[in-house]
Design an enzyme around this catalytic site. Structure first.
Site, mmCIF file in Angstrom:
data_model
loop_
_atom_site.group_PDB
_atom_site.id
_atom_site.type_symbol
_atom_site.label_atom_id
_atom_site.label_comp_id
_atom_site.label_asym_id
_atom_site.label_seq_id
_atom_site.Cartn_x
_atom_site.Cartn_y
_atom_site.Cartn_z
ATOM 1 N N ASP A 1 -0.281 -7.219 6.993
ATOM 2 C CA ASP A 1 -1.532 -6.164 6.524
ATOM 3 C C ASP A 1 -2.419 -7.286 6.647
ATOM 4 O O ASP A 1 -2.832 -7.954 5.293
ATOM 5 C CB ASP A 1 -1.414 -5.187 6.012
ATOM 6 C CG ASP A 1 -1.887 -4.550 5.704
ATOM 7 O OD1 ASP A 1 -4.208 -4.713 5.630
ATOM 8 O OD2 ASP A 1 -1.937 -2.971 4.980
ATOM 9 N N LYS B 1 -11.578 -0.045 6.756
ATOM 10 C CA LYS B 1 -12.046 -0.581 5.141
ATOM 11 C C LYS B 1 -13.174 -1.872 5.682
ATOM 12 O O LYS B 1 -14.246 -1.769 5.735
ATOM 13 C CB LYS B 1 -10.717 -1.368 4.661
ATOM 14 C CG LYS B 1 -10.318 -0.621 4.419
ATOM 15 C CD LYS B 1 -9.964 0.268 3.673
ATOM 16 C CE LYS B 1 -8.756 1.489 3.596
ATOM 17 N NZ LYS B 1 -8.119 2.072 4.763
ATOM 18 N N TYR C 1 0.788 -1.155 -0.042
ATOM 19 C CA TYR C 1 -0.436 -0.212 0.153
ATOM 20 C C TYR C 1 0.717 1.082 -0.319
ATOM 21 O O TYR C 1 1.598 1.415 0.668
ATOM 22 C CB TYR C 1 -0.962 -0.176 1.233
ATOM 23 C CG TYR C 1 -1.629 1.368 1.120
ATOM 24 C CD1 TYR C 1 -2.056 2.111 0.430
ATOM 25 C CD2 TYR C 1 -1.610 2.328 2.546
ATOM 26 C CE1 TYR C 1 -3.320 3.141 0.519
ATOM 27 C CE2 TYR C 1 -1.716 3.866 3.041
ATOM 28 C CZ TYR C 1 -2.866 3.752 1.990
ATOM 29 O OH TYR C 1 -3.862 4.991 2.125
#
Length: 393
Positions: free
Chosen positions: A174, A199, A102
């Site tokens: 993650d 999320k 990310y």
């Protein structure tokens, strides 16, 4: 919570099922910043909300149970959780990071950690030999994101954790894309699991939050000290929103995942789509590994159009998905990694990783898969018609 219950039941039935003081079937929101103490000699459990707050504590206990860890921590954002976990490192340490990580994590590693003398190497973590070769005497952490963002590469968590342990390093994973409903990294050997709870866990595009869960009590105490020192804790209203979202996690993930499989299959057959990246497709290089270590491929996929110009036309034509930053919500979200999630990554670094200007990431929501497919089909047909007209001219 007894392990006789399935995960779906544990989402609802835990020690915070109702308020023991009133019977209210919701965790109370305790807005107090400070707490009265009965004497100068003995303080109660709560004294100041940065250190501990009963509402935030409820969320931390729930996520710890769901991830199978000893202790959970709630932060003001996913990046606050990741950044605080990185503070376990010291000057002179070296970290190995998933190659197409990310963009916010990339920025933290390349622009912040390096200022404090912490070295880094980006590696394709699907290649275990490359990971081994990247190990240095000062390697203190292997940081995995699986499936990765945005190319959905799948890292073997168990194998990576074994490599880390062999060299005395930590493993952080993650788990934002999967959530503990589909994947439990701590069970596979990871030391810390991290989430952008913004999320799928909260799931409604209405809060920003981060979570961490730790496998070992000693490491948990170290992370708590950093959380308390750094102070990027989650506010109580946001903690309550995440807990509310967690209650429906399984039904949301189930429907979104079923739809994602259908949409990925459709996109794979379209002549204007160069590539589809989704671990639920049989031709995905790590599809077998995903089946082995997770309970499903998830609800996020990426697909590549010819170039940025075609991508722009596609975005102009689709009607149903929101075109926005973020993912994991009840509504489908289309994102443009090159200018959104990975804007912090220089263009040459993006292109080297395969993050082209024609790449779109789709987080599938709760809409009808048939409606989403029809929407994408009309957009692709429109682009195809334009191309034919251009050729005729």
């Amino acid at each position: 919570m007894s392990q006789q219950y399935t995960f779906e039941t544990q989402l609802l039935h835990n020690k915070h099922k109702f308020d023991p003081a009133t019977g209210g079937v919701s965790v109370p929101i305790q807005h107090a910043s400070t707490f009265h103490q009965s004497s100068a000699d003995k303080f109660g459990k709560y004294d100041y909300s940065r250190s501990l707050n009963p509402t935030r504590e409820a969320l931390e206990e729930i996520i710890a149970e769901l991830e199978g860890g000893v202790r959970g921590f709630a932060f003001s954002s996913g990046m606050a959780a990741i950044s605080t976990a990185f503070l376990l490192l010291s000057q002179g340490d070296h970290v190995i990071v998933t190659e197409d990580v990310y963009g916010g994590t990339y920025r933290m590693v390349t622009q912040v950690l390096n200022r404090f003398g912490i070295e880094h190497t980006f590696v394709d973590m699907t290649d275990l030999d490359a990971v081994e070769q990247a190990i240095r005497p000062n390697t203190a952490l292997l940081y995995a994101e699986t499936p990765s963002n945005p190319l959905l590469k799948v890292t073997d968590i168990q194998a990576i954790s074994k490599i880390a342990k062999k060299h005395g390093a930590y493993t952080f994973v993650d788990n934002t894309f999967m959530t503990p409903y589909l994947q439990r990294p701590l069970d596979l050997g990871a030391d810390i699991v991290l989430h952008s709870a913004t999320k799928f866990l909260s799931g409604h595009s209405d809060t920003v939050a981060g979570l961490a869960v730790v496998k070992d009590e000693e490491l948990a105490n170290m992370l708590y000290s950093l959380q308390n020192s750094f102070g990027a804790v989650l506010g109580v209203q946001d903690a309550w929103l995440v807990m509310r979202g967690i209650k429906t996690l399984s039904v949301r993930m189930n429907q979104s995942q079923v739809s994602a499989k259908k949409i990925a299959g459709f996109l794979q057959k379209q002549p204007l789509i160069k590539n589809v990246f989704y671990p639920g497709l049989a031709n995905h290089p790590q599809s077998a590994l995903q089946i082995q270590q997770a309970y499903g491929p998830g609800a996020v996929l990426s697909f590549e159009l010819e170039n940025g110009e075609v991508l722009s036309k596609f975005i102009e034509q689709v009607k149903l998905p929101v075109f926005a930053v973020s993912l994991g919500a009840v509504e489908s979200i289309l994102s443009y990694p090159a200018k959104m999630s990975h804007a912090a990554m220089p263009q040459d670094e993006r292109e080297m990783r395969g993050i082209s200007d024609g790449l779109l990431r789709l987080s599938v929501g709760l809409e009808s898969a048939a409606d989403l497919i029809a929407d994408f089909e009309q957009a692709l047909d429109y682009i195809g018609t334009l191309a034919v007209q251009k050729e005729e001219v």
